[in-house]
Motif scaffolding. Structure first.
Motif, PDB file in Angstrom:
ATOM      1  N   ASP A 146       7.289  13.868  -7.399  1.00 42.79           N
ATOM      2  CA  ASP A 146       6.795  13.434  -8.707  1.00 42.79           C
ATOM      3  C   ASP A 146       5.295  13.172  -8.728  1.00 42.79           C
ATOM      4  O   ASP A 146       4.688  13.139  -9.796  1.00 42.79           O
ATOM      5  N   ALA A 147       4.660  12.978  -7.567  1.00 41.46           N
ATOM      6  CA  ALA A 147       3.265  12.536  -7.543  1.00 41.46           C
ATOM      7  C   ALA A 147       2.284  13.646  -7.900  1.00 41.46           C
ATOM      8  O   ALA A 147       1.437  13.489  -8.789  1.00 41.46           O
ATOM      9  N   VAL A 148       2.372  14.781  -7.227  1.00 41.51           N
ATOM     10  CA  VAL A 148       1.397  15.853  -7.443  1.00 41.51           C
ATOM     11  C   VAL A 148       1.517  16.439  -8.850  1.00 41.51           C
ATOM     12  O   VAL A 148       0.512  16.696  -9.513  1.00 41.51           O
ATOM     13  N   ILE A 149       2.744  16.642  -9.316  1.00 38.89           N
ATOM     14  CA  ILE A 149       2.912  17.254 -10.641  1.00 38.89           C
ATOM     15  C   ILE A 149       2.331  16.356 -11.733  1.00 38.89           C
ATOM     16  O   ILE A 149       1.743  16.847 -12.711  1.00 38.89           O
ATOM     17  N   ARG A 199       3.345   6.683   0.080  1.00 36.57           N
ATOM     18  CA  ARG A 199       4.361   6.342   1.082  1.00 36.57           C
ATOM     19  C   ARG A 199       5.739   6.248   0.444  1.00 36.57           C
ATOM     20  O   ARG A 199       6.743   6.335   1.129  1.00 36.57           O
ATOM     21  N   GLU A 200       5.749   6.060  -0.835  1.00 34.62           N
ATOM     22  CA  GLU A 200       7.005   6.044  -1.600  1.00 34.62           C
ATOM     23  C   GLU A 200       6.861   7.040  -2.737  1.00 34.62           C
ATOM     24  O   GLU A 200       5.843   7.040  -3.435  1.00 34.62           O
ATOM     25  N   HIS A 201       7.816   7.923  -2.899  1.00 41.19           N
ATOM     26  CA  HIS A 201       7.757   8.868  -4.016  1.00 41.19           C
ATOM     27  C   HIS A 201       9.174   9.258  -4.407  1.00 41.19           C
ATOM     28  O   HIS A 201      10.143   8.991  -3.687  1.00 41.19           O
ATOM     29  N   ARG A 222       0.832  -1.205   0.000  1.00 44.82           N
ATOM     30  CA  ARG A 222       0.000   0.000   0.000  1.00 44.82           C
ATOM     31  C   ARG A 222       0.866   1.254   0.000  1.00 44.82           C
ATOM     32  O   ARG A 222       1.811   1.382   0.779  1.00 44.82           O
ATOM     33  N   GLY A 223       0.497   2.194  -0.867  1.00 48.22           N
ATOM     34  CA  GLY A 223       1.216   3.461  -0.944  1.00 48.22           C
ATOM     35  C   GLY A 223       2.428   3.429  -1.844  1.00 48.22           C
ATOM     36  O   GLY A 223       3.131   4.431  -1.965  1.00 48.22           O
ATOM     37  N   TYR A 238       5.850   6.992   6.021  1.00 47.74           N
ATOM     38  CA  TYR A 238       4.678   6.203   6.378  1.00 47.74           C
ATOM     39  C   TYR A 238       3.544   7.157   6.742  1.00 47.74           C
ATOM     40  O   TYR A 238       3.465   7.663   7.854  1.00 47.74           O
ATOM     41  N   GLU A 239       2.679   7.417   5.763  1.00 46.74           N
ATOM     42  CA  GLU A 239       1.549   8.314   5.968  1.00 46.74           C
ATOM     43  C   GLU A 239       0.354   7.789   5.187  1.00 46.74           C
ATOM     44  O   GLU A 239       0.475   6.870   4.369  1.00 46.74           O
ATOM     45  N   ARG A 240      -0.797   8.383   5.425  1.00 47.71           N
ATOM     46  CA  ARG A 240      -2.010   7.937   4.742  1.00 47.71           C
ATOM     47  C   ARG A 240      -1.909   8.242   3.258  1.00 47.71           C
ATOM     48  O   ARG A 240      -1.664   9.372   2.860  1.00 47.71           O
ATOM     49  N   ALA A 241      -2.115   7.219   2.445  1.00 42.85           N
ATOM     50  CA  ALA A 241      -2.003   7.393   0.997  1.00 42.85           C
ATOM     51  C   ALA A 241      -3.276   8.025   0.454  1.00 42.85           C
ATOM     52  O   ALA A 241      -4.373   7.513   0.636  1.00 42.85           O
ATOM     53  N   THR A 242      -3.127   9.179  -0.198  1.00 42.42           N
ATOM     54  CA  THR A 242      -4.237   9.875  -0.844  1.00 42.42           C
ATOM     55  C   THR A 242      -3.781  10.328  -2.225  1.00 42.42           C
ATOM     56  O   THR A 242      -2.661  10.034  -2.647  1.00 42.42           O
TER      57      THR A 242
END
Length: 528
Positions: free
Chosen positions: A423-426, A226-228, A115-116, A217-221
């Motif tokens: 890399d995730a938000v962009i 959790r990995e980026h 997860r994440g 380790y945080e809530r994946a949204t």
């Protein structure tokens, strides 16, 4: 049958209330209540088969529910059955291979990544390569040097002042040598460690950039994993805001390069010195500064009342809390100047920064917002945060000045400023805007042997082409038909199809077909 979980079982005769005994060649029926499907799962078990039926609370049989749905989705029952007298537990999320009388069932692992985290199949990896290429293009265009660090670092590198959210998000553990280590949650502390390692030998100013994997380790949204991967650019050894202006120029250059205008994105800019000035005017000491920054950074995530409550718990009075939040509502540098005075360092830095932004030509991207303080304790001056104008996503990037970080690690303080760009938000933003490219797989040549005996010849042709810097896909199965060859050439994006055929090879030739023009010619082997 092995059954795990608290399940109620009854036999058809109403006399059985136990698990199926291993090796008993009789037929039994079990009914197990499933909270996930809100019904009763009826399983008729014999030596060779298991029959599944599902009934709702009224006794109506459900249609269209697969065995996997009935079994693996149940929150109370996790089971598996095999065609042998013994059975194997089956965990939710797994599947089996094989089946039928006389065949063994093999348990398959859960094929989803943790997860994440993410997989990168070829099409996703090409997209990542494109994004990293844009990061590289900008950083090298600004004269920065590429560096990297280990993903695994000493835990003490990231454990700082209490209250930092990132400290609670570490993937940390004790290794086999008894050392406390952590997967890096960010890159800046590693950069600071490397700078300290270089010591007096580090030529200043140093302009470094890195693209590395980080773990939290945080809530994946959406936009948060959790990995980026993160792109960092840092400047060591420059005291003035000229360094911040150069880094902001790099960020806006990236935005422009991928098609994001100032109408799509912006960068909020402020200085921690603003909040520091307000706290000093209220008679608060420096020890309060860090915890207050961490709380204020959550203004866009928590209700205002919760932030106020947090400030009161730090020992601030209600009037002081309200004064802090009022000061952070300032949205204009001119108003800030009126509030804390024109001789304040924060005002001077910000005015100079906005002047330089106009000179660079990216001032339309900048927005002054006093509430931006960033949540990490090591920031000391100007801070900034990229955002999308529609407000649908979390921060695109963020950074600022951290002149005291090297000192906290036991070294000599150096003026430093940098940013982190995930890399995730962009990628989410570019997808929403329809700005993502569609990079495809391609090679120069597809080489194929038309006869099994000619496969060694095809290998030699592929080697000659590769030695001349051609990208070559060699078909490893010889004797394929021409129709298949053309389809394969299309799949791999080949520009040319190189055929090693018996008649041409005897003449010392290979047939080369240009797949764009559809022209073909026979070329001597020596000049391929």
């Amino acid at each position: 049958m092995n059954v795990s979980g608290k399940a109620q079982m009854t036999s058809k005769s109403g006399m059985m209330n136990r698990l199926f005994a291993k090796g008993v060649p009789t037929t039994h029926c079990y009914r197990l209540w499933s909270t996930a499907t809100n019904g009763c799962l009826s399983m008729q078990h014999s030596y060779s088969r298991v029959h599944y039926r599902h009934f709702d609370r009224r006794g109506n049989r459900s249609i269209g529910l697969s065995r996997r749905t009935l079994v693996s989705q149940s929150s109370k029952v996790i089971c598996a059955a095999t065609d042998s007298p013994t059975s194997t537990d089956r965990k939710a999320g797994s599947s089996s291979i094989g089946g039928g009388k006389g065949k063994k069932h093999k348990q398959m692992i859960d094929t989803n990544p943790p997860r994440g985290t993410r997989d990168f199949p070829p099409e996703e990896k090409r997209m990542q390569k494109w994004l990293f290429g844009e990061f590289d293009r900008v950083a090298t265009g600004f004269g920065f040097e590429h560096i990297d660090f280990p993903v695994l670092e000493s835990e003490e590198l990231f454990v700082r002042k209490a209250g930092e959210e990132i400290t609670d998000q570490l993937y940390n553990f004790e290794d086999k040598g008894g050392r406390r280590v952590s997967l890096r949650p960010e890159l800046t502390p590693s950069l600071a460690r490397l700078a300290l390692q270089k010591g007096k030998g580090l030529a200043l100013p140093a302009k470094w950039y890195a693209i590395g994997q980080c773990w939290r380790y945080e809530r994946a949204t959406r936009g948060r994993r959790r990995e980026h991967y993160q792109w960092n650019m840092d400047i060591i050894g420059v005291e003035g805001v000229e360094a911040e202006a150069e880094l902001l120029a790099a960020i806006t250059q990236f935005f422009k390069g991928v098609g994001l205008t100032s109408a799509d994105v912006g960068i909020k800019v402020s200085s921690r010195k603003v909040l520091q000035q307000v706290l000093e005017s209220c008679g608060l000491d420096s020890e309060t500064f860090g915890p207050v920054c961490i709380l204020v950074d959550k203004l866009d995530k928590l209700p205002r009342e919760k932030v106020v409550d947090g400030l009161l718990q730090l020992g601030l009075s209600n009037d002081t809390a309200e004064k802090i939040l009022s000061a952070l509502n300032v949205k204009d540098v001119g108003d800030l100047e009126s509030l804390i005075g024109e001789d304040n360092d924060a005002v001077k830095d910000l005015k100079r920064l906005f002047d330089l932004a106009a000179a660079y030509g990216y001032d339309e991207y900048l927005v002054f917002d006093a509430s931006v303080v960033r949540g990490l304790a090591y920031y000391t001056g100007v801070v900034f945060e990229g955002f999308d104008r529609e407000g649908k996503l979390r921060a695109i990037c963020g950074g600022g000045r951290y002149d005291k970080l090297l000192g906290t690690f036991g070294g000599e303080d150096q003026p430093c400023v940098g940013f982190g760009f995930g890399d995730a938000v962009i990628m989410e933003l570019l997808s929403d805007k329809g700005l993502l490219p569609t990079p495809s797989h391609s090679v120069d040549d597809l080489v194929i042997a038309m006869d099994k005996e000619l496969y060694p010849a095809a290998c030699s042709i592929a080697s000659k082409l590769r030695a001349n810097n051609k990208t070559v896909d060699l078909v490893l199965d010889s004797g394929k038909k021409m129709k298949w060859a053309f389809k394969q050439a299309e799949r791999c994006g080949a520009s040319r199809l190189v055929l090693v055929a018996p008649d041409e090879w005897e003449k010392g030739l290979v047939r080369v077909k240009n797949l764009e023009t559809r022209e073909e010619e026979d070329i001597p082997i020596d000049s391929i």
